[in-house]
Design an enzyme around this catalytic site. Structure first.
Site, mmCIF file in Angstrom:
data_model
loop_
_atom_site.group_PDB
_atom_site.id
_atom_site.type_symbol
_atom_site.label_atom_id
_atom_site.label_comp_id
_atom_site.label_asym_id
_atom_site.label_seq_id
_atom_site.Cartn_x
_atom_site.Cartn_y
_atom_site.Cartn_z
ATOM 1 N N LYS A 115 -16.422 -8.284 7.005
ATOM 2 C CA LYS A 115 -15.899 -9.189 8.044
ATOM 3 C C LYS A 115 -15.396 -8.347 9.211
ATOM 4 C CE LYS A 115 -12.588 -12.224 8.182
ATOM 5 N NZ LYS A 115 -11.226 -12.198 7.920
ATOM 6 N N HIS A 122 0.844 -1.210 0.000
ATOM 7 C CA HIS A 122 0.000 0.000 0.000
ATOM 8 C C HIS A 122 0.877 1.257 0.000
ATOM 9 C CE1 HIS A 122 -3.093 -2.610 2.307
ATOM 10 N NE2 HIS A 122 -3.595 -2.405 1.104
ATOM 11 N N ARG A 170 -1.841 -5.953 -8.513
ATOM 12 C CA ARG A 170 -0.589 -6.675 -8.254
ATOM 13 C C ARG A 170 -0.330 -7.716 -9.322
ATOM 14 N NH1 ARG A 170 -2.773 -8.235 -2.471
ATOM 15 N NH2 ARG A 170 -4.510 -8.429 -3.897
ATOM 16 N N SER A 228 -2.936 -7.737 2.928
ATOM 17 C CA SER A 228 -3.249 -7.550 4.352
ATOM 18 C C SER A 228 -3.750 -8.858 4.958
ATOM 19 C CB SER A 228 -4.324 -6.474 4.534
ATOM 20 O OG SER A 228 -3.856 -5.226 4.120
#
Ligand code: PNS
Length: 160
Positions: free
Chosen positions: A43, A19, A92, A130
């Protein structure tokens, strides 16, 4: 020319070196870059929104044109309210592309005047997420080189 305000939205649970790489690239080409932290995730997050914001502020201090903010609800409503012209997202690998394309096109349907711009992080971060950082930290592995030292410390405290 009007200064360009870009929003870099995400969960940032927690912010990773990938990030940060993207924030640095965005800060170079946009006049202002607002990192928009989505407060309510589907979540239960590891870090509360306030903690995610604090960590981001700590690790983005070197860029005077970068601000950290929190948002709820539709990204396009938030972007309109901020008067942003651009949404910045990182890609990515090819596997990110399908989801990102769908989101960018849906966002364009919701607000045709805001463009999504994709940037690629350095390839050294192409496998970083993450989700994996949280998993490794919870299972006692090292997240050195994956997140900034300040985040590493917070992760250690959180999972101990
Ligand atoms: O870091 P993430 O989890 O990949 O970020 C996803 C995020 C926050 C950019 C996306 O879930 C989002 O924009 N959520 C806000 C709700 C919204 O606008 N949904 C419609 C997207 S087309």
């Amino acid at each position: 020319m009007k200064p360009i305000l870009a929003i870099y939205p995400g969960s940032f649970d927690p912010v990773t070196n990938g990030h940060l790489d993207l924030i640095g690239r965005g800060a170079k080409i946009f006049d202002r870059l607002v990192v928009g932290v989505l407060r309510n995730l589907d979540k239960e997050p590891l870090f509360a929104a306030g903690e995610r914001v604090e960590m981001l502020r700590e690790v983005t201090r070197q860029w005077p044109n970068v601000e950290i903010d929190v948002f709820d609800g539709l990204l396009m409503d938030y972007a309109r309210q901020k008067k942003a012209q651009v949404i910045l997202r990182g890609i990515r690998a090819i596997s990110d592309y399908e989801y990102e394309l769908q989101m960018a096109l849906m966002n364009r349907k919701l607000e045709p005047n805001i463009e999504t711009v994709f940037m690629m992080p350095a390839e050294a971060f192409s496998y970083l997420s993450s989700r994996l950082v949280r998993e490794i930290a919870k299972l006692g592995g090292s997240v050195k080189d994956l997140v900034p030292p300040a985040v590493e410390e917070r992760l250690r405290a959180k999972v101990s």
